[in-house]
Design a protein around this motif. Sequence first.
Motif, short mmCIF file in Angstrom:
data_model
loop_
_atom_site.label_atom_id
_atom_site.label_comp_id
_atom_site.label_asym_id
_atom_site.label_seq_id
_atom_site.Cartn_x
_atom_site.Cartn_y
_atom_site.Cartn_z
N PHE A 115 -7.19 42.15 -28.72
CA PHE A 115 -7.23 41.86 -30.15
C PHE A 115 -6.39 42.90 -30.89
N GLY A 116 -5.54 42.46 -31.79
CA GLY A 116 -4.66 43.34 -32.54
C GLY A 116 -5.35 44.17 -33.61
N GLY A 117 -6.62 43.94 -33.87
CA GLY A 117 -7.37 44.72 -34.83
C GLY A 117 -7.39 44.11 -36.22
N GLU A 118 -8.00 44.82 -37.13
CA GLU A 118 -8.18 44.32 -38.50
C GLU A 118 -6.86 44.11 -39.25
N ASN A 119 -5.84 44.89 -38.93
CA ASN A 119 -4.56 44.73 -39.62
C ASN A 119 -3.68 43.65 -39.00
N MET A 120 -3.98 43.26 -37.78
CA MET A 120 -3.24 42.18 -37.12
C MET A 120 -4.25 41.33 -36.35
N ASN B 63 -14.29 34.23 -28.61
CA ASN B 63 -15.58 34.00 -29.27
C ASN B 63 -15.47 34.47 -30.71
N THR B 64 -15.91 33.61 -31.64
CA THR B 64 -15.83 33.94 -33.06
C THR B 64 -17.18 33.71 -33.74
N LYS B 65 -17.34 34.34 -34.89
CA LYS B 65 -18.53 34.14 -35.72
C LYS B 65 -18.09 33.39 -36.96
N LEU C 160 0.88 18.63 -42.77
CA LEU C 160 -0.30 17.92 -42.27
C LEU C 160 -1.29 18.91 -41.67
N LEU C 161 -0.79 19.87 -40.95
CA LEU C 161 -1.64 20.89 -40.34
C LEU C 161 -2.38 21.69 -41.41
N ILE C 162 -1.69 22.11 -42.44
CA ILE C 162 -2.31 22.88 -43.52
C ILE C 162 -3.34 22.03 -44.25
N ILE C 163 -3.02 20.77 -44.51
CA ILE C 163 -3.98 19.87 -45.17
C ILE C 163 -5.20 19.68 -44.28
N SER C 164 -4.99 19.51 -42.98
CA SER C 164 -6.11 19.35 -42.05
C SER C 164 -6.99 20.60 -42.06
N PHE C 165 -6.36 21.79 -42.01
CA PHE C 165 -7.12 23.04 -42.07
C PHE C 165 -7.97 23.09 -43.33
N SER D 127 -3.92 33.38 -33.67
CA SER D 127 -4.22 34.06 -34.92
C SER D 127 -5.62 33.70 -35.39
N VAL D 128 -6.51 34.66 -35.41
CA VAL D 128 -7.88 34.42 -35.88
C VAL D 128 -7.86 34.12 -37.38
N VAL D 129 -6.93 34.67 -38.11
CA VAL D 129 -6.81 34.43 -39.55
C VAL D 129 -6.54 32.95 -39.82
N GLN D 130 -5.78 32.30 -38.97
CA GLN D 130 -5.44 30.89 -39.16
C GLN D 130 -6.50 29.94 -38.61
N SER D 131 -7.59 30.46 -38.08
CA SER D 131 -8.60 29.58 -37.51
C SER D 131 -9.17 28.66 -38.57
N ILE D 132 -9.66 27.56 -38.14
CA ILE D 132 -10.08 26.48 -39.02
C ILE D 132 -11.23 26.87 -39.94
N ASP D 133 -12.20 27.56 -39.45
CA ASP D 133 -13.42 27.82 -40.22
C ASP D 133 -13.47 29.19 -40.87
N GLY D 134 -12.36 29.90 -40.99
CA GLY D 134 -12.40 31.24 -41.56
C GLY D 134 -13.24 32.16 -40.69
N GLU D 135 -13.05 32.07 -39.42
CA GLU D 135 -13.89 32.77 -38.45
C GLU D 135 -13.58 34.26 -38.35
N GLU D 136 -14.57 35.00 -37.87
CA GLU D 136 -14.41 36.41 -37.57
C GLU D 136 -14.37 36.59 -36.06
N TYR D 137 -13.47 37.41 -35.61
CA TYR D 137 -13.33 37.70 -34.18
C TYR D 137 -14.56 38.45 -33.67
N ILE D 138 -15.10 38.02 -32.53
CA ILE D 138 -16.17 38.75 -31.84
C ILE D 138 -15.59 39.43 -30.61
N ASP D 139 -15.09 38.62 -29.67
CA ASP D 139 -14.49 39.17 -28.46
C ASP D 139 -13.66 38.10 -27.76
#
Length: 183
Positions: free
Chosen positions: A142-147, A162-164, A6-11, A125-137
């Motif tokens: 923050f674990g960086g681009e690899n994490m 905060n995300t973009k 359900l969570l994946i479908i909602s995302f 996890s910024v990768v799992q965010s709903i809108d495909g967001e990019e980390y700002i601060d």
Amino acid sequence: MKKYRLLIISFAFFSFIFSGCLTVEKKQYIYEITGKNSGKLTIKYINIMGSENDSTASTEEDFNDLIDNYLNGNVIDQSYPAATNIQKRLFEENGQLCGEVTLYFNNLNDVYLFKLDKKSPIMFSVVQSIDGEEYIDSNGVFGGENMKVVFWPSKTKKLIINTKVSSPDSYVSLLDNYKEWKK
């Protein structure tokens, strides 16, 4: 397992809706931990925009989608199915249309946070965010681009991220539609 499906479908549903016509420039998450694993989440949507086709009909359609499906509808509720007391509002700030959602949760996982045990850091996890967001601060680490994970010490009571989401160059502000609707 059903909960995760359900969570994946909602995302996927939420991402599809916001990636089509509606989007925002930035989002801010503020988690206030008030209990062992419970608390309040406030999400601020900064500069709500519609599709790049700036025809009046297109922006009206996008704005109606915002009102019908997000403000008065249940898209947010579906993204946070275990949340309680969900409140939504639209407002103008700094010449931009913004939205805000506040909700309460009883479990960190209900709002996409994770903590392995009492002593582990709280993680998002910024990768799992709903809108495909990019980390700002954030006020975490923050674990960086690899994490793409934000970490906070286990005792942290206020978590801010905060995300973009989208560039305003490719979309049209829905502020004028909001002002007309507000009349």
